[in-house]
Enzyme design. Structure first.
Site, PDB file in Angstrom:
ATOM      1  N   HIS A  57       0.864  -1.181   0.000  1.00  0.00           N
ATOM      2  CA  HIS A  57       0.000   0.000   0.000  1.00  0.00           C
ATOM      3  C   HIS A  57       0.899   1.230   0.000  1.00  0.00           C
ATOM      4  CE1 HIS A  57      -2.831   3.071   0.996  1.00  0.00           C
ATOM      5  NE2 HIS A  57      -3.832   2.253   1.283  1.00  0.00           N
ATOM      6  N   SER A  58       0.891   1.982  -1.071  1.00  0.00           N
ATOM      7  CA  SER A  58       1.785   3.142  -1.164  1.00  0.00           C
ATOM      8  C   SER A  58       1.204   4.337  -0.432  1.00  0.00           C
ATOM      9  CB  SER A  58       2.026   3.505  -2.633  1.00  0.00           C
ATOM     10  OG  SER A  58       0.871   4.109  -3.185  1.00  0.00           O
TER      11      SER A  58
END
Length: 955
Positions: free
Chosen positions: A812-813
């Site tokens: 998850h950026s």
């Protein structure tokens, strides 16, 4: 004229102890005979298990000995059948022994004994080979019935130092054996440790031996009995004599004598049960406030204004008004009723705002009621201890309810009949509990206001801060048994505790802490104990795996031991200002605990970014303030150093009823751990085709668009799409504001999948998780560079699929507002993926347009990864990349009402060369490789193939 009774009229006389001896001999003979036949005829077969055989495993378990082979199974069942007659007679004689004038527990004990005997026959004659489920049901029922049987024998039998001592030791051996039994079973089942099952077998046999020995002690009691058989034509003369109790003077001043020596009273037991259930209801309502509040900032992506509902805990400030304090204290049961009714009925309100309003009222009333209950009993140590015990046992019961229901409290307002709620059951039980409280109120003088015997020393502020630290510690760490386990989890291979079964260890430690605080408060309130707890807090905050969990257990023991100590001290001070400041301090630490991870969305957030250590330090400082206040007000320095418990009029039979409830809760917890223990026999959906179906889904913290818990609908969609791998994002719920939940537990157990929780709650992320039908051989957790924005979590796992090792990455950026963070994160994970030559799958949240910016770093030679569908231009967040496998399908399913993000799914063939990537019509694909037709057209429950309108297939 009828004949007179002469010696010749007596046909036979059987000493009472012979019944016990015959029962003991028959029971032991059954197990010993089965054991001897088993090792003589089938030794190598009964010592073998699904992983190891002889010589690694060399001692058979009880179940393998008595239930798997002929003739040992038949010999065992024959001797157990012979044992049943003496067994029922033993129960009857015990009934006669305890059926004294005015004693109401004899029939109850006899009923428990009969039920326990029948369930013993159940697991004896229905073996695990015959029907595993029913065998387990009978076994768990037998273990649960063992608690009231043990307690009843201790409580109701005539006071005798020898029998009492033997029973206590044997009962301790029986229940103490359960913990190493579970531990070595986990070593065998989860870790597959060679020889662990043999050690487990020794403890299993010890359990059997101690159980039979406990009943063998009745021989000492039955020595005063004779069973006489007379001529039926004769007339009996003489009156029925009852067994006279021998009350020993030397036992009367000992704690065990004070607790178990008094006459059993059903009404007092119901008083305790009622109080504990009211405590359970309070904690159910109290812990539901966070998830209801969280719904609003979640959708606003920032401060929504509804966070002010967290301040409803400060209602005790009203007790600073004397007339209102007297009114609330006098009618405290009515205030408890309004709290429970508003909180439990809130699920009927469909509007999220209305539901939050109802829960806020319930929490306001609940905090007011419990403060009034404690302060109103401050001059009556017996009553005050009962209220505090009910409060903490209510927390334990709430935690056990969540343990049974996969970390959701079944009476929360985010639950209903469709997603696993027990709301109606909770309401009925609460009405019965509060109705009993109203009925008993005149007799228990609940309306009276007691005054303390002397003025407190020092300021109220340290006592209040101690309460704030205590309430936060109990709520943040102990309202769910898996929270601190998630803190110390570091991935595969397993090197620490598991939520199941080790959550029961946390609950057991909570009970031990309560006993320490009740029986030895001088130890609990000492600075030495505070120092040990502080070390434990530091260990669980900074270390992981088993070391970190041992620190968690030390902190758990301390928090529960200090609950009676700190509350008893706090009620010496004016309740309005003391409990107002205590709950206000609690609120500050709750917000602090949110700020450390939500720093990107709140004012001043960067100042406390990633500082869970500060949260823990603040909690311990507040507790230290409480210790300082306690030591100012509790006895002389010499008394404070004593290890002997101080004189306490509450150390009477009242305390026993709460201990019975504690014992019941502990065995219930162990039973749940046993029933929930996973089988680890998982298989992919299409193993014959070497197919992997993988998905990525942002689950929005398992709160749907209408503020309902969404785990069950998520499970249905994952099952219907036949996902073998799924990455979940925004999945860390182990905070007060999110309800201290763990969605992955339910999904993993119901879907039959291994699970990696990802970076834990102490890592300050929104979380990521991996569920896999394939064994996870190794996994590491990564915190990617995030100098400005929120932290980016990632899991790098290696699974074994169809004989090959495959890397799976879940990521998850950072946010769109932080481009430099996302560039650094892209470089980090791209390098990580490029270092592996194994086939790989990336299930990710990238925040980039296809073929633009960071996308060209993700997809390229450095990482070796390819896009599942380069022609799909309508993406922004979710991406599936791969290498070293053949892609054959790709689909996008609409989100329905579960979350705010769609589910993306891809299919791969393991061991096949990569294809051309050209599109092919579905008709050319074998049926086993196609996506389910269920989601075509309008789909089901709002889930359908969208964007393309249908799945895509490749060659």
């Amino acid at each position: 004229m009828s004949p007179k009774h002469l010696d010749g009229d007596v046909v036979a006389v059987i000493p009472g102890q012979w019944i016990t001896h015959f029962h003991t001999i028959a029971a032991y003979a059954a197990f010993v005979a089965a054991f001897l036949f088993g090792i003589s005829l089938h030794y190598h077969k009964i010592v073998a298990n699904q992983y190891f055989g002889y010589p690694v495993e060399w001692f058979p378990s009880v179940s393998a000995t008595i239930g798997d082979r002929y003739p040992e199974r038949s010999v065992f069942q024959l001797l157990i059948a012979i044992c049943s007659g003496p067994r029922f007679l033993l129960v009857f004689l015990l009934y006669c022994l305890v059926n004294r004038k005015g004693e109401s527990g004899a029939k109850w004990l006899a009923g428990v004994g009969i039920f326990r005997t029948l369930t013993c026959g159940g697991w004896t004659y229905v073996t695990s080979t015959d029907d595993h489920d029913w065998h387990d049901i009978f076994m768990i029922s037998y273990l649960v019935a063992t608690i009231p049987w043990t307690v009843g024998c201790l409580m109701l039998s005539p006071t005798n130092p020898t029998t009492s001592k033997c029973r206590r030791y044997l009962a301790g051996a029986f229940f103490g054996t359960l913990f190493p039994l579970v531990y070595f079973f986990i070593q065998h089942k989860v870790h597959r440790v060679p020889g662990a099952y043999t050690i487990y077998a020794f403890f299993e046999w010890s359990l059997v031996l101690s159980d039979v020995a406990f009943d063998a002690v009745t021989a000492l009691d039955f020595s005063t009995f004779e069973i006489t058989v007379r001529d039926v034509k004769g007339l009996s003369r003489g009156e029925k004599k009852r067994v006279q109790d021998v009350v020993l003077e030397e036992q009367k001043d000992k704690p065990i004598g004070q607790i178990f020596g008094a006459k059993f009273d059903w009404q007092e037991l119901l008083d305790a049960v009622s109080d504990v259930y009211v405590g359970l209801t309070f904690w159910s309502v109290f812990t539901s406030l966070g998830p209801c509040v969280w719904y609003f900032p979640l959708w606003h992506m920032g401060i929504s204004g509804y966070e002010t509902a967290l301040m409803t805990t400060i209602s005790p400030m009203l007790l600073g008004i004397p007339p209102l304090r007297r009114l609330v204290t006098r009618y405290v049961s009515a205030v408890h009723f309004t709290s429970g009714a508003a909180g439990l009925l809130a699920y009927l309100v469909q509007s999220p705002r209305g539901r939050l309003g109802a829960v806020s009222i319930a929490v306001w009333q609940g905090c007011l009621a419990w403060t009034a209950s404690w302060s109103g009993a401050r001059g009556d140590p017996k009553k005050l201890e009962a209220r505090i015990s009910a409060f903490l046992l209510g927390l334990m019961a709430s935690s056990i309810a969540k343990f049974a229901c996969w970390t959701n409290n079944p009476t929360w307002p985010i639950m209903n009949a469709q997603n696993g709620g027990w709301n109606k059951t909770g309401i009925v039980c609460f009405m019965l509990a509060i109705g009993w409280a109203f009925y008993r109120q005149p007799q228990t003088t609940m309306s009276s206001v007691q005054q303390p015997t002397e003025d407190p020393k020092g300021s109220f502020a340290p006592a209040a801060l101690g309460l704030g630290g205590l309430f936060f510690g109990l709520h943040a760490m102990l309202s769910d048994s898996s929270t601190m386990i998630a803190w110390v989890w570091e991935g595969y291979p397993v090197r620490g505790p598991l939520a199941v079964p080790h959550g029961s260890w946390t609950i057991f430690t909570m009970g031990a802490g309560l006993l320490l605080g009740l029986f030895y408060p001088n130890i609990a309130r000492s600075w030495r104990a505070f120092g040990i707890a502080s070390v434990g807090a530091a260990v669980v905050t900074t270390l992981h795996n088993w070391t970190g969990y041992y620190g968690a257990l030390a902190l758990t023991l301390y928090l529960c031991a200090m609950t009676p100590v700190l509350i008893t001290n706090a009620v010496r001070f004016p309740p309005g200002r003391t409990f107002f400041l205590g709950f206000f301090a609690y609120n500050i630490v709750v917000l602090f605990n949110v700020w450390v991870v939500a720093y990107a969305f709140v004012p001043g957030g960067p100042l406390v970014r990633e500082h869970t250590d500060w949260v823990m330090a603040t909690t311990m400082i507040f507790l230290g303030c409480g210790v300082f206040s306690v030591l100012q007000n509790e006895g002389t320095p010499a008394e404070q150093k004593s290890f002997q418990p101080p004189p306490n009029p509450a150390a009477r039979k009242q305390r026993a009823y709460y201990l019975y409830i504690l014992l019941f809760l502990q065995l219930l917890s162990a039973s749940i751990a046993y029933l929930r223990f996973p089988a680890y026999n998982y298989e992919p959906y299409h193993k014959d085709n070497k197919l992997i179906t993988a998905g990525i889904w942002t689950i929005h913290f398992s709160i749907d668009n209408d503020m309902w818990s969404s785990e069950r609908r998520m499970e249905s969609l994952i099952r219907e799409t036949e996902l073998d791998l799924v990455g979940l994002l925004e999945s860390d719920l182990q905070r007060i504001i999110m309800g201290n939940r763990d969605t992955t537990q339910y999904l993993a157990e119901q879907l039959g999948m291994w699970v990696d929780y990802g970076p834990g709650p102490d890592k300050h992320t929104w979380g990521c998780a991996l569920l896999s039908k394939f064994p996870i051989i190794n996994s590491t957790h990564h915190m990617l560079p995030s100098p400005v924005g929120e932290l980016a979590p990632a899991i790098h796992a290696t699974i074994e699929a169809y004989g090959e090792l495959i890397d799976v990455y879940v990521f998850h950026s950072g946010q769109e507002e932080d481009p430099e963070d996302r560039r650094l994160q892209t470089e980090y994970l791209t390098t990580l993926m490029g270092q592996s030559n194994r086939p790989g799958i990336l299930l990710s949240y990238l925040i980039t347009r296809p073929h633009q910016g960071n996308y060209n770093t993700w997809v390229g030679e450095k990482s070796g990864m390819k896009d599942i569908d380069r022609t799909d231009w309508d993406r922004w967040c979710e991406y599936i990349l791969y290498k070293g496998m053949r892609k054959i399908g790709y689909a996008r399913l609409s989100r329905g009402t579960i979350t705010d993000t769609e589910l993306q799914v891809a299919k791969f063939i393991v061991g096949a060369p990569e294809g051309t990537g050209d599109f092919v019509p579905e008709e050319r694909m074998p049926m086993a490789l196609r996506f389910p037709a269920l989601f075509r057209g309008q789909g089901v429950r709002g889930h359908r193939y969208h964007v393309f309108g249908e799945p895509r297939y490749f060659v």
